[in-house]
Design an enzyme around this catalytic site. Sequence first.
Site, PDB file in Angstrom:
ATOM      1  N   ARG A 234     -18.851 -18.452  -9.153  1.00  0.00           N
ATOM      2  CA  ARG A 234     -17.598 -19.070  -9.583  1.00  0.00           C
ATOM      3  C   ARG A 234     -17.918 -20.242 -10.493  1.00  0.00           C
ATOM      4  O   ARG A 234     -18.865 -21.005 -10.225  1.00  0.00           O
ATOM      5  CB  ARG A 234     -16.787 -19.587  -8.381  1.00  0.00           C
ATOM      6  CG  ARG A 234     -16.070 -18.492  -7.589  1.00  0.00           C
ATOM      7  CD  ARG A 234     -14.911 -17.856  -8.360  1.00  0.00           C
ATOM      8  NE  ARG A 234     -14.255 -16.792  -7.617  1.00  0.00           N
ATOM      9  CZ  ARG A 234     -14.551 -15.500  -7.656  1.00  0.00           C
ATOM     10  NH1 ARG A 234     -15.545 -15.092  -8.417  1.00  0.00           N
ATOM     11  NH2 ARG A 234     -13.861 -14.617  -6.964  1.00  0.00           N
ATOM     12  N   GLU A 263     -12.191 -20.830 -16.867  1.00  0.00           N
ATOM     13  CA  GLU A 263     -12.002 -19.454 -17.349  1.00  0.00           C
ATOM     14  C   GLU A 263     -10.582 -18.928 -17.164  1.00  0.00           C
ATOM     15  O   GLU A 263     -10.187 -17.969 -17.826  1.00  0.00           O
ATOM     16  CB  GLU A 263     -12.982 -18.499 -16.650  1.00  0.00           C
ATOM     17  CG  GLU A 263     -12.665 -18.269 -15.180  1.00  0.00           C
ATOM     18  CD  GLU A 263     -13.644 -17.276 -14.529  1.00  0.00           C
ATOM     19  OE1 GLU A 263     -14.853 -17.519 -14.546  1.00  0.00           O
ATOM     20  OE2 GLU A 263     -13.164 -16.255 -14.001  1.00  0.00           O
TER      21      GLU A 263
END
Length: 329
Positions: A234, A263
């Site tokens: 992550r 993101e």
Amino acid sequence: MNVVVYDTHDFEQEYLEKANVNSYPVTFLPFRLTPQTALLSKGAKVVAIFGNDDASSEVIEILFNNGVRYIALRSAGFNHVDILKAKELGMKVANVPSYSPYSVAEHTITLIMALNRKLIKAHNRVSDLNFSLSGLVGFDMNGKTVGVIGTGKIGSVLTKILYGFGCNILAYDIKPDSTLTTKYNVEYVTKEELFKNSDIIVLLAPLNPNTKYIINEESIAMMKDGVMLVNTSRGGLIDTKALIKALKNGKFHSVGLDVYEFEQGLFHYDFSNTVVQDDMIARLLTFPNVLITSHQAFLTSDAIENISTSTFESIHQWDTIGSAKNELW
Ligand code: NAD
């Protein structure tokens, strides 16, 4: 039981349709779940969401007021879901805990090897009829020390592959797995020891308050000069500002990122005809030793098939027995 699938991608819709063996009425929406699009869940009992969807407290409340009672996550990670809010409202949330650890572990190795052997540069060069080898020197994986942070389902598959390469494997995990030590000589150490002694560092721990920014200025300073860092877990595990600073100072051999702190709303979408406003991703893309993929480590046909099947299994279990095997609590 009506189902709304948010953020449906072209790569998955046919798998989801095939997995809907009980023919639940499904609306596939191509856009993300947000406070605005949450209104479109009206009439549905279930929403099926992806890692980029916004399942914050505000959104969950809108879903609940629309009659939604179940949230099926088409992902293993659930850091994008306000679990406490869903719990408080009595909603049920299920994830897909293990759809294919191989997909992510194998993509991690793909990034490591592409960076090591400078594959992108080599391909671009040959495409230009330049067959020179200068600047393309890699290193043997055999004998290198790889530090794996998080040796769960994906990390353990990765250690098996690394063992096959002949790597020395260091690991840091809050729950060490002694079978990995027996099978693949994995040595569990403190994270400081891992930072200091690894030639390659791989992040495969989940994002939580303890792992947020596990890679920061201080931990980067502990690492060997010329270390390779790969994150397929992550984005929030890395303080991107600190990473960029260290890249500018030449700290890293290379960096592979399948995930990125900011993101959401960027990865998985096409901005090729617009001006990207995110200066950090723009800066990262300028480094010749950084390789970025758009959160695609999971993207194998085997994994998508498993995600789709598991999603509709949860929906069917909610419909028939009121609870699902993969519920988060
Ligand atoms: P897992 O739960 O099986 O393993 C996670 C491991 O991390 C466990 O062994 C756990 O003990 C360890 N851990 C937890 N907190 C830690 C801490 N503070 N410090 C060190 N270790 C800690 O999960 P998994 O299936 O192996 O997935 C790992 C991560 O990969 C997921 O959390 C997800 O974020 C990421 N992921 C990425 C993709 C992708 O496409 N890039 C796909 C799936 C999963």
